[in-house]
Scaffold this active site. Structure first.
Site, PDB file in Angstrom:
ATOM      1  N   TYR A   1      37.276 107.544 -60.358  1.00  0.00           N
ATOM      2  CA  TYR A   1      35.999 108.201 -60.655  1.00  0.00           C
ATOM      3  C   TYR A   1      34.980 107.734 -59.641  1.00  0.00           C
ATOM      4  O   TYR A   1      34.872 106.539 -59.363  1.00  0.00           O
ATOM      5  CB  TYR A   1      35.537 107.821 -62.066  1.00  0.00           C
TER       6      TYR A   1
ATOM      7  N   ASP B   1      34.902 102.575 -52.614  1.00  0.00           N
ATOM      8  CA  ASP B   1      33.908 102.692 -53.674  1.00  0.00           C
ATOM      9  C   ASP B   1      33.933 101.401 -54.499  1.00  0.00           C
ATOM     10  O   ASP B   1      34.853 101.162 -55.282  1.00  0.00           O
ATOM     11  CB  ASP B   1      34.212 103.915 -54.534  1.00  0.00           C
TER      12      ASP B   1
ATOM     13  N   LYS C   1      25.860  99.681 -60.178  1.00  0.00           N
ATOM     14  CA  LYS C   1      26.048  98.817 -61.346  1.00  0.00           C
ATOM     15  C   LYS C   1      25.436  97.418 -61.174  1.00  0.00           C
ATOM     16  O   LYS C   1      24.238  97.279 -61.328  1.00  0.00           O
ATOM     17  CB  LYS C   1      27.527  98.811 -61.740  1.00  0.00           C
TER      18      LYS C   1
HETATM   19  C1  PLP Z   1      30.101 104.087 -62.369  1.00  0.00           C
HETATM   20  C2  PLP Z   1      30.786 104.517 -61.122  1.00  0.00           C
HETATM   21  C3  PLP Z   1      30.246 105.498 -60.261  1.00  0.00           C
HETATM   22  C4  PLP Z   1      29.037 106.305 -60.642  1.00  0.00           C
HETATM   23  O1  PLP Z   1      27.889 105.530 -60.769  1.00  0.00           O
HETATM   24  P1  PLP Z   1      26.637 106.123 -61.606  1.00  0.00           P
HETATM   25  O2  PLP Z   1      25.575 105.103 -61.407  1.00  0.00           O
HETATM   26  O3  PLP Z   1      27.109 106.250 -63.016  1.00  0.00           O
HETATM   27  O4  PLP Z   1      26.307 107.435 -60.997  1.00  0.00           O
HETATM   28  C5  PLP Z   1      30.866 105.732 -59.059  1.00  0.00           C
HETATM   29  N1  PLP Z   1      31.974 105.059 -58.706  1.00  0.00           N
HETATM   30  C6  PLP Z   1      32.536 104.126 -59.502  1.00  0.00           C
HETATM   31  C7  PLP Z   1      33.759 103.405 -59.033  1.00  0.00           C
HETATM   32  C8  PLP Z   1      31.973 103.838 -60.731  1.00  0.00           C
HETATM   33  O5  PLP Z   1      32.566 102.950 -61.540  1.00  0.00           O
END
Ligand code: PLP
Length: 434
Positions: free
Chosen positions: A145, A240, A272
């Site tokens: 994701y 990511d 995060k």
């Molecule tokens: C949470 C998450 C996102 C998206 O971040 P948001 O602040 O919710 O838009 C993207 N990549 C990873 C790996 C994530 O865990």
């Protein structure tokens, strides 16, 4: 399931004015059933809901609350920053300090651009990769994701997995057509995709160690191989680290697995933890690549609230608390919970697999190992629902989905860990009975 009348009343009010009653789908408890708890306050390792019940929190706002809720030093930084103004629309020093803190932690990252969400970070990194290479296609892995970016909402794990949507409505075929979805941990599939289509592929984007299909770390050599194949074909590698960044180690997953013989990923995304619970995220890489962004370069990217002074103050105060002592506490907390869960699930006869990325872990209710999304889908969601509600009734708030990591914080002290551990036997029996 315990009653939660105040939360139920709020949920009913919410559903009248907010779709599904929530502002992010997984909060709605759809995959576990029951009433989502409306939280009124959070301190340290605990959440308090509208009915006055206290829970040990193992969601941690899905990752950001790594030092615990309302940490006094973060609170002081936020209060001081807010007293100096909420948003300037001009550059300010906190943005520089936060960028310096990130750059100091991750060697290959020389510059970062701050944004307000992980979604914005991956969306912008993808645009930059396409702008640099002049190519349009992107490879992603099933179960990873990367936020709700159109082009990346294919086989996107957790929230999407929970709802069983293969894709999202509203994503145009043209956006999805540029996305090649491959099985995770399968380097042959990556090589085949590049052999077929290499000159059109701008980038491979991967979660550094996936946490959004449950925790599924890369097999030894997988990340290295991604680096080698992308470089051979003139494509970029985007790591990511929105979830793993500053969580798995002070330098994120890269700090555990890197540096790689085949070279570092080109671009990194963060979110995060680096916002400390406020909206701050970033993408970064070597200065020559980042120079392709406006105002120096032709790739446009901007944000009214980017580098917000209150969010950057929270992020900076949080990262400064992310030291060796904090990582040792996370490690201890995570091991304590995971080992106790494994032992109780074994006693209750529930098949399970505990998987790790540093101190980040999740528990699959199926036989392991889980190496990709197809295997992750073998987890028993009904058993997880029973397990989840037993824990909730005993005052422990797990993520309301079988496909999520469990997040501990530095505030999970022995008292909080004991509460979790003593709730596990009944929860394991509930899972066995489901
Ligand atoms: C949470 C998450 C996102 C998206 O971040 P948001 O602040 O919710 O838009 C993207 N990549 C990873 C790996 C994530 O865990």
């Amino acid at each position: 399931m315990a009653d939660a009348p105040a939360s139920a009343a709020l949920f009913e009010r919410a559903r009248a004015v907010v779709p599904g009653g929530v502002n992010s789908p997984v909060r709605a408890f759809r995959s576990v059933g029951g009433t989502p708890r409306f939280v009124v306050s959070a301190t340290g390792a605990y959440l308090t809901d509208a009915d006055g019940r206290e829970y040990v929190d193992l969601i941690g706002s899905w990752g950001p609350m790594i030092v615990g809720h309302t940490h006094p030093e973060v609170l002081r930084a936020v209060t001081e920053a807010a007293g100096r103004g909420f948003s300037y629309g001009t550059p300010s020093e906190n943005e520089v300090a936060l960028a310096e803190e990130i750059v100091a932690r991750i060697d290959p990252v020389e510059q970062v651009r701050l944004v307000s969400s992980g979604t914005e970070a991956t969306m912008s990194a993808l645009r930059l990769a396409r702008g640099i290479t002049g190519r349009s296609r992107v490879v992603k892995f099933a179960g990873c994701y990367h936020g709700h970016v159109d082009a990346l909402l294919a086989a996107a794990g957790s929230g999407v997995a929970t709802f069983g949507l293969p894709d999202s409505a509203g994503v145009p075929a043209s956006a999805a057509a540029e996305t090649i979805v491959l099985p995770y941990n399968d380097i042959d599939a990556v090589e085949a995709a590049f052999a077929a289509d290499g000159e059109h592929i701008a980038a491979v984007i991967t979660e550094a160690a996936p946490g959004n299909m449950g925790v599924v770390p890369p097999l030894p050599g997988f990340t290295e191989a991604l680096r080698r194949v992308t470089r051979d074909h003139g494509a970029l590698l985007i790591s990511d680290e929105v979830m793993t960044g500053f969580r798995c180690s002070r330098a994120g997953w890269y700090g555990l697995e890197g540096p790689y013989d085949s070279g570092a990923p080109d671009l990194f995304t963060f979110g995060k933890v680096m916002g400390g619970g406020f909206p701050a995220a970033a993408f970064g890489g070597p200065a020559d690549l980042m120079a392709r962004l406006a105002p120096d370069g032709p790739v446009y990217q901007a944000g009214t609230l980017s580098g917000n002074p209150v969010a950057t103050a929270a992020g900076l105060a949080t990262l400064r608390l992310c030291d060796g002592d904090l990582y040792a506490r996370l490690h201890h907390g995570a091991r304590t919970i995971a080992e106790a869960a494994a032992s109780e699930l074994t006693k209750a006869g529930v098949p399970h697999a505990i998987q790790w990325a540093g101190s980040m872990f999740s528990i699959f209710l199926c036989e392991g190992p889980v190496r990709n999304y197809a295997e992750a889908k073998g987890t028993d969601s009904a058993a997880y629902g029973a397990f989840f509600h037993s824990m909730l009734d005993q005052g422990v708030h797990l993520p309301p989905s079988a496909y999520e990591a469990w997040f501990v914080s530095g505030a999970h002290d022995d008292a909080a860990l004991d509460r979790v551990v003593s709730a596990l036997p009944a929860a394991a029996r509930a899972a066995a009975a489901a």
